[in-house]
Design an enzyme around this catalytic site. Structure first.
Site, PDB file in Angstrom:
ATOM      1  N   ASP A  12       0.903  -1.032   0.041  1.00  0.00           N
ATOM      2  CA  ASP A  12       0.028  -0.094   0.045  1.00  0.00           C
ATOM      3  C   ASP A  12       0.982   1.215  -0.063  1.00  0.00           C
ATOM      4  OD1 ASP A  12      -2.395   1.649   0.317  1.00  0.00           O
ATOM      5  OD2 ASP A  12      -1.879   1.899   2.284  1.00  0.00           O
ATOM      6  N   SER A  13       0.310   2.349  -0.390  1.00  0.00           N
ATOM      7  CA  SER A  13       1.140   3.656  -0.242  1.00  0.00           C
ATOM      8  C   SER A  13       1.640   3.650   1.349  1.00  0.00           C
ATOM      9  CB  SER A  13       0.381   4.754  -0.776  1.00  0.00           C
ATOM     10  OG  SER A  13      -0.934   4.798  -0.072  1.00  0.00           O
ATOM     11  N   GLY A  19      -3.317   9.438  -3.463  1.00  0.00           N
ATOM     12  CA  GLY A  19      -4.766   9.784  -3.892  1.00  0.00           C
ATOM     13  C   GLY A  19      -4.652  10.981  -4.893  1.00  0.00           C
ATOM     14  N   CYS A  63      -4.239  -1.248  -1.993  1.00  0.00           N
ATOM     15  CA  CYS A  63      -4.762   0.156  -2.271  1.00  0.00           C
ATOM     16  C   CYS A  63      -5.476   0.139  -3.514  1.00  0.00           C
ATOM     17  CB  CYS A  63      -3.073   0.699  -2.858  1.00  0.00           C
ATOM     18  SG  CYS A  63      -3.286   2.560  -2.915  1.00  0.00           S
ATOM     19  N   THR A 105      -6.375   2.922  -4.883  1.00  0.00           N
ATOM     20  CA  THR A 105      -5.726   3.826  -5.866  1.00  0.00           C
ATOM     21  C   THR A 105      -4.756   3.282  -6.637  1.00  0.00           C
ATOM     22  OG1 THR A 105      -6.027   5.514  -3.847  1.00  0.00           O
ATOM     23  CG2 THR A 105      -4.879   6.301  -5.737  1.00  0.00           C
ATOM     24  N   CYS A 143     -10.879   2.777   0.277  1.00  0.00           N
ATOM     25  CA  CYS A 143      -9.425   3.216   0.428  1.00  0.00           C
ATOM     26  C   CYS A 143      -9.015   2.464   1.845  1.00  0.00           C
ATOM     27  CB  CYS A 143      -9.467   4.900   0.775  1.00  0.00           C
ATOM     28  SG  CYS A 143      -7.751   5.202   1.353  1.00  0.00           S
ATOM     29  N   THR A 144      -8.088   1.859   1.800  1.00  0.00           N
ATOM     30  CA  THR A 144      -7.608   0.992   2.564  1.00  0.00           C
ATOM     31  C   THR A 144      -7.072   1.789   3.930  1.00  0.00           C
ATOM     32  OG1 THR A 144      -5.487   0.799   1.964  1.00  0.00           O
ATOM     33  CG2 THR A 144      -6.726  -1.072   1.426  1.00  0.00           C
ATOM     34  N   HIS A 145      -6.956   2.832   3.795  1.00  0.00           N
ATOM     35  CA  HIS A 145      -6.707   3.722   4.869  1.00  0.00           C
ATOM     36  C   HIS A 145      -7.764   3.938   5.916  1.00  0.00           C
ATOM     37  CE1 HIS A 145      -2.669   5.017   3.024  1.00  0.00           C
ATOM     38  NE2 HIS A 145      -2.348   5.598   4.173  1.00  0.00           N
TER      39      HIS A 145
HETATM   40  N1  DGL Z   1      -4.880   3.055   0.974  1.00  0.00           N
HETATM   41  C1  DGL Z   1      -4.922   3.828  -0.656  1.00  0.00           C
HETATM   42  C2  DGL Z   1      -6.223   3.198  -1.053  1.00  0.00           C
HETATM   43  O1  DGL Z   1      -6.706   2.246  -0.724  1.00  0.00           O
HETATM   44  C3  DGL Z   1      -4.711   5.217  -0.771  1.00  0.00           C
HETATM   45  C4  DGL Z   1      -4.193   6.340   0.168  1.00  0.00           C
HETATM   46  C5  DGL Z   1      -3.358   7.326  -0.769  1.00  0.00           C
HETATM   47  O2  DGL Z   1      -4.041   8.389  -1.041  1.00  0.00           O
HETATM   48  O3  DGL Z   1      -2.097   7.030  -0.821  1.00  0.00           O
HETATM   49  O4  DGL Z   1      -6.682   4.014  -2.095  1.00  0.00           O
END
Ligand code: DGL
Length: 221
Positions: free
Chosen positions: A8-9, A41, A71, A73, A178-180
């Site tokens: 992931d990022s 993102g 991720c 994105t 978004c996984t965050h």
């Molecule tokens: N965790 C990422 C996702 O699922 C994105 C977070 C970012 O913007 O880097 O999209």
């Protein structure tokens, strides 16, 4: 030993890696992120492809049996390129759960919480066109959320006002795209209330890996 790579990022990957560690205790889970360039993102598609390709190199070098692009994105913008560049690697992507949401909704209105990079991707538009053409799909501005979660400042996210905005449209499903946002799922669920389903894909990722990985590799029942 089976090796599962997770990218992931940033810390969105941790939510997925933790889950995979529980589901596949005999596998080695190897996580990488791109803390230097997170968040992805707000970046262009070309940047997202380039950064993702670079960031997953350690997982490619370690010859993982599967690589989870944890991720949305990166998946929605880059997974086709990754598959083309590495035809011998099993990539498992994560993208907004529009299809399950469309099946679940009774009210015909859903909300997708995702980054701008995901929402403007061609893949996301395809998903919406294919599964949600007749639904009302709300996409509130969550563009600052990933950074705030990454910086451990998620308490600054005004979840209640976003939820009350989307609830005015009588939504009954929220897709965590978004996984965050998995790290704030409890707060989102509490704010949304009992009549709203909050969907995120970690179980589906587990099931997909189970299909992909060698048959002598048993997940936890
Ligand atoms: N965790 C990422 C996702 O699922 C994105 C977070 C970012 O913007 O880097 O999209």
């Amino acid at each position: 030993m089976t090796k599962i790579g997770v990218f992931d990022s940033g810390i969105g990957g941790k939510a997925i890696a933790d889950k995979l560690e529980k589901l596949f205790p005999s596998a080695k889970i190897i996580s990488v992120n791109d803390s230097k360039n997170v968040p992805y993102g707000g970046r262009s598609r070309a940047d997202i492809i380039e950064l993702t390709e670079k960031a997953i190199q350690p997982l490619i070098n370690k010859k993982c049996d599967a690589i989870v692009i944890a991720c949305n994105t990166a998946t929605t913008n880059a997974i086709n390129d990754l598959r083309q560049n590495h035809p011998d690697v099993h990539f498992v992507g994560i993208e907004p759960m529009i299809k399950p949401a469309a099946k679940l909704t009774q009210t015909g209105a859903i909300a997708v919480f995702a980054t701008p990079g995901t929402l403007k991707s061609r893949r996301y538009h395809q998903l919406k066109h294919q599964w949600a053409a007749r639904l009302t799909v709300l996409e509130p501005d969550c563009s600052r959320w990933a950074k705030l979660v990454e910086d451990n400042e998620s308490e600054r996210i005004d979840i209640n006002s976003v939820i009350s905005e989307v609830k005015r449209w009588n939504i009954d499903v929220i897709v965590l795209g978004c996984t965050h946002y998995h790290h704030i799922k409890d707060r989102i669920e509490r704010a949304a209330g009992r009549n709203v389903h909050v969907l995120e894909p970690s179980d589906a990722i587990g099931a997909r890996l189970d299909e992909l990985l060698p048959t002598d590799f048993a997940p936890l029942e």
